[in-house]
Write a protein that holds these residues in place. Sequence first.
Motif, mmCIF file in Angstrom:
data_model
loop_
_atom_site.group_PDB
_atom_site.id
_atom_site.type_symbol
_atom_site.label_atom_id
_atom_site.label_comp_id
_atom_site.label_asym_id
_atom_site.label_seq_id
_atom_site.Cartn_x
_atom_site.Cartn_y
_atom_site.Cartn_z
ATOM 1 N N PRO A 80 0.831 -1.206 0.000
ATOM 2 C CA PRO A 80 0.000 0.000 0.000
ATOM 3 C C PRO A 80 0.867 1.257 0.000
ATOM 4 C CG PRO A 80 -0.800 -1.584 1.612
ATOM 5 C CD PRO A 80 0.529 -2.097 1.135
ATOM 6 N N GLN A 81 0.331 2.314 -0.540
ATOM 7 C CA GLN A 81 1.066 3.576 -0.563
ATOM 8 C C GLN A 81 1.219 4.111 0.854
ATOM 9 O OE1 GLN A 81 0.630 6.329 -3.909
ATOM 10 N NE2 GLN A 81 -0.157 7.802 -2.444
ATOM 11 N N PRO A 82 2.417 4.533 1.251
ATOM 12 C CA PRO A 82 2.619 5.045 2.608
ATOM 13 C C PRO A 82 1.741 6.254 2.897
ATOM 14 C CG PRO A 82 4.719 4.593 1.551
ATOM 15 C CD PRO A 82 3.672 4.477 0.486
ATOM 16 N N GLU A 83 1.259 6.340 4.099
ATOM 17 C CA GLU A 83 0.417 7.459 4.510
ATOM 18 C C GLU A 83 1.200 8.761 4.409
ATOM 19 O OE1 GLU A 83 -2.243 8.876 8.393
ATOM 20 O OE2 GLU A 83 -1.276 6.897 8.336
ATOM 21 N N GLY A 84 0.562 9.783 3.863
ATOM 22 C CA GLY A 84 1.199 11.086 3.737
ATOM 23 C C GLY A 84 1.948 11.288 2.439
ATOM 24 N N MET A 85 2.075 10.246 1.640
ATOM 25 C CA MET A 85 2.776 10.365 0.367
ATOM 26 C C MET A 85 1.860 11.024 -0.661
ATOM 27 S SD MET A 85 4.637 7.303 -1.758
ATOM 28 C CE MET A 85 5.677 7.639 -3.175
ATOM 29 N N GLY A 86 2.414 11.873 -1.525
ATOM 30 C CA GLY A 86 1.622 12.533 -2.553
ATOM 31 C C GLY A 86 0.868 11.525 -3.404
ATOM 32 N N ASP A 87 -0.365 11.879 -3.781
ATOM 33 C CA ASP A 87 -1.225 10.924 -4.490
ATOM 34 C C ASP A 87 -1.948 11.636 -5.626
ATOM 35 O OD1 ASP A 87 -2.414 8.471 -5.029
ATOM 36 O OD2 ASP A 87 -4.030 8.756 -3.582
ATOM 37 N N SER A 88 -1.183 12.220 -6.549
ATOM 38 C CA SER A 88 -1.778 13.034 -7.606
ATOM 39 C C SER A 88 -2.726 12.244 -8.501
ATOM 40 C CB SER A 88 -0.673 13.657 -8.466
ATOM 41 O OG SER A 88 0.105 12.645 -9.096
ATOM 42 N N HIS A 89 -2.479 10.946 -8.671
ATOM 43 C CA HIS A 89 -3.329 10.132 -9.541
ATOM 44 C C HIS A 89 -4.466 9.451 -8.775
ATOM 45 C CE1 HIS A 89 -0.289 11.007 -12.372
ATOM 46 N NE2 HIS A 89 -0.416 9.961 -13.143
ATOM 47 N N GLY A 92 -3.371 5.750 -4.308
ATOM 48 C CA GLY A 92 -3.388 5.343 -2.909
ATOM 49 C C GLY A 92 -4.804 5.177 -2.392
ATOM 50 N N ARG A 93 -5.683 6.065 -2.812
ATOM 51 C CA ARG A 93 -7.093 5.990 -2.422
ATOM 52 C C ARG A 93 -7.787 4.815 -3.097
ATOM 53 N NH1 ARG A 93 -11.484 7.838 -5.132
ATOM 54 N NH2 ARG A 93 -10.202 9.020 -6.617
ATOM 55 N N ALA A 94 -7.469 4.591 -4.364
ATOM 56 C CA ALA A 94 -8.170 3.567 -5.138
ATOM 57 C C ALA A 94 -7.695 2.149 -4.827
ATOM 58 C CB ALA A 94 -8.004 3.844 -6.626
ATOM 59 N N PHE A 95 -6.451 2.026 -4.363
ATOM 60 C CA PHE A 95 -5.875 0.696 -4.126
ATOM 61 C C PHE A 95 -5.287 0.641 -2.716
ATOM 62 C CE2 PHE A 95 -5.487 1.684 -8.668
ATOM 63 C CZ PHE A 95 -6.148 0.599 -9.244
ATOM 64 N N PRO A 96 -6.131 0.663 -1.692
ATOM 65 C CA PRO A 96 -5.628 0.713 -0.313
ATOM 66 C C PRO A 96 -4.866 -0.539 0.111
ATOM 67 C CG PRO A 96 -7.995 0.311 -0.342
ATOM 68 C CD PRO A 96 -7.608 0.648 -1.745
ATOM 69 N N ASP A 97 -5.089 -1.656 -0.557
ATOM 70 C CA ASP A 97 -4.424 -2.900 -0.169
ATOM 71 C C ASP A 97 -3.120 -3.146 -0.916
ATOM 72 O OD1 ASP A 97 -6.499 -3.503 1.604
ATOM 73 O OD2 ASP A 97 -7.680 -4.445 0.009
ATOM 74 N N GLY A 98 -2.801 -2.286 -1.876
ATOM 75 C CA GLY A 98 -1.581 -2.460 -2.651
ATOM 76 C C GLY A 98 -1.727 -1.814 -4.012
ATOM 77 N N VAL A 99 -0.848 -0.867 -4.333
ATOM 78 C CA VAL A 99 -0.987 -0.113 -5.576
ATOM 79 C C VAL A 99 -0.407 -0.889 -6.754
ATOM 80 C CG1 VAL A 99 -0.989 2.125 -4.420
ATOM 81 C CG2 VAL A 99 1.178 1.114 -5.143
ATOM 82 N N PRO A 100 -0.929 -0.651 -7.954
ATOM 83 C CA PRO A 100 -0.390 -1.320 -9.144
ATOM 84 C C PRO A 100 1.096 -1.035 -9.321
ATOM 85 C CG PRO A 100 -2.512 -0.343 -9.641
ATOM 86 C CD PRO A 100 -2.126 0.151 -8.272
ATOM 87 N N PHE A 101 1.765 -2.009 -9.897
ATOM 88 C CA PHE A 101 3.215 -1.953 -10.039
ATOM 89 C C PHE A 101 3.585 -2.535 -11.399
ATOM 90 C CE2 PHE A 101 7.426 -3.981 -9.377
ATOM 91 C CZ PHE A 101 8.154 -2.882 -8.937
ATOM 92 N N GLY A 102 4.737 -2.165 -11.918
ATOM 93 C CA GLY A 102 5.245 -2.777 -13.140
ATOM 94 C C GLY A 102 4.320 -2.583 -14.328
ATOM 95 N N THR A 103 4.014 -3.678 -15.008
ATOM 96 C CA THR A 103 3.217 -3.619 -16.233
ATOM 97 C C THR A 103 1.835 -3.040 -15.983
ATOM 98 O OG1 THR A 103 4.394 -5.535 -17.128
ATOM 99 C CG2 THR A 103 2.284 -4.982 -18.133
ATOM 100 N N GLU A 104 1.188 -3.449 -14.902
ATOM 101 C CA GLU A 104 -0.146 -2.917 -14.619
ATOM 102 C C GLU A 104 -0.086 -1.414 -14.380
ATOM 103 O OE1 GLU A 104 -4.057 -3.545 -11.712
ATOM 104 O OE2 GLU A 104 -2.136 -4.458 -11.157
ATOM 105 N N ARG A 105 0.931 -0.956 -13.676
ATOM 106 C CA ARG A 105 1.073 0.482 -13.414
ATOM 107 C C ARG A 105 1.284 1.244 -14.724
ATOM 108 N NH1 ARG A 105 2.269 3.667 -8.900
ATOM 109 N NH2 ARG A 105 2.476 5.825 -9.567
ATOM 110 N N GLN A 106 2.081 0.691 -15.624
ATOM 111 C CA GLN A 106 2.308 1.350 -16.911
ATOM 112 C C GLN A 106 1.004 1.500 -17.689
ATOM 113 O OE1 GLN A 106 5.342 -0.905 -18.938
ATOM 114 N NE2 GLN A 106 6.744 -0.795 -17.200
#
Length: 276
Positions: A80-89, A92-106
Motif C-alpha cells: 500500500p502507498q505510505p500514509e502522507g505520500m503525494g497521491d496526484s493520480h 493510494g485511495r483507489a488501491f488501499p491494499d496495494g498499488v499497481p506496479f510494473g506492467t499494470e502500473r504502466q
Amino acid sequence: MTATVSPSTVEQARTSHRLQLPRDTDPAAVLTMVRNLHPEASTDAEGAIQLGDGLRLVPDGSPRGAGRWTLDTPRVREDPQPEGMGDSHGYGRAFPDGVPFGTERQGLDLAWSLGRRLYGAVVTDDGVRLEPHPFHIRDLTVVSPYALAPESLAELLGPLEPEAELDQVPEDAPRVGYSVTIPLPAGEEISLRVGRSSRPMALQALGWLEDAVDYELVHLPADPEEDAIESPESGTSERWQTVYRRIGMIAGLLTESVGGFVVDLEGFLVDPADLV
C-alpha cells in the motif's frame, strides 16, 4: 513529502480497468495518442490496441459502449502507498491494499493520461473512479529545428509577456543553455528553458530531431507540493487553467516563429490550434 515503497510484488493472473471517454471520441484519435508514447502499438481485427507486455486497450462494441475502453492487464501489486505520500493520480485511495506496479502500473498510467487529455475518467477493477484534472499537467515544450539567440527570444516575447526577464546567460551558450523567467501573481513563475532536445518518442521519425532544440515552458507554483493534489479546489483549478492558457499562448507564438511541434510533459503531441 516522499517515502520509499518496498517492491514486495505479487503477480496474480489478470485484471481490467475501464477508461471512460466522451461518447464522441474517435477511436483513431485514441490510437494516435497511444502511439505518441508507444509507437509499436497496433490494432487487431476487433479494434483492440495491443501495447505489448500483455497490455491491451479494448473498445466496447456494445450499443451503449461508445467512448468506453477496457484496459486488459496482468495484475501486479506492491505494498500500500505510505500514509502522507503525494497521491496526484489517486492510486493510494483507489488501491488501499496495494498499488499497481510494473506492467499494470504502466497501463494504468496510460489510461489515466488518456483520461486527462481527452476529458475522461478511469474506473478501477474495484469500481473506484479516478477523474484526472485536465490541467493537472501544464508544462509544454516546443521542439524546433531552430534555436533563437537569447536577445532574439526576449524580443519575440516582449509584446506578449512584457515582464519577461532574460536570466543570466552563460558565455558558452549563445543559443542553448539559457532561460527566461516570466513572473505570475502570488509568487509563481513560468520558466522558459532553452536547451538541446530530449527527443520525444512522438517525434522520433523526424530527420532533424537529433539537432533539435527544446523550448521548455515550466510552471513553478508557489507551493511545490501542489502538483501532488488529486482533486484541486475551485480556486486552484481556475489558476491552473489560466496558467495553461498562458503557457499555451507562448508555445503558439514560438511555433509560429521557429516552427516545430508542441508536446506536453508526458510526451503527447498538442495541436497549437487547441492552445489559442
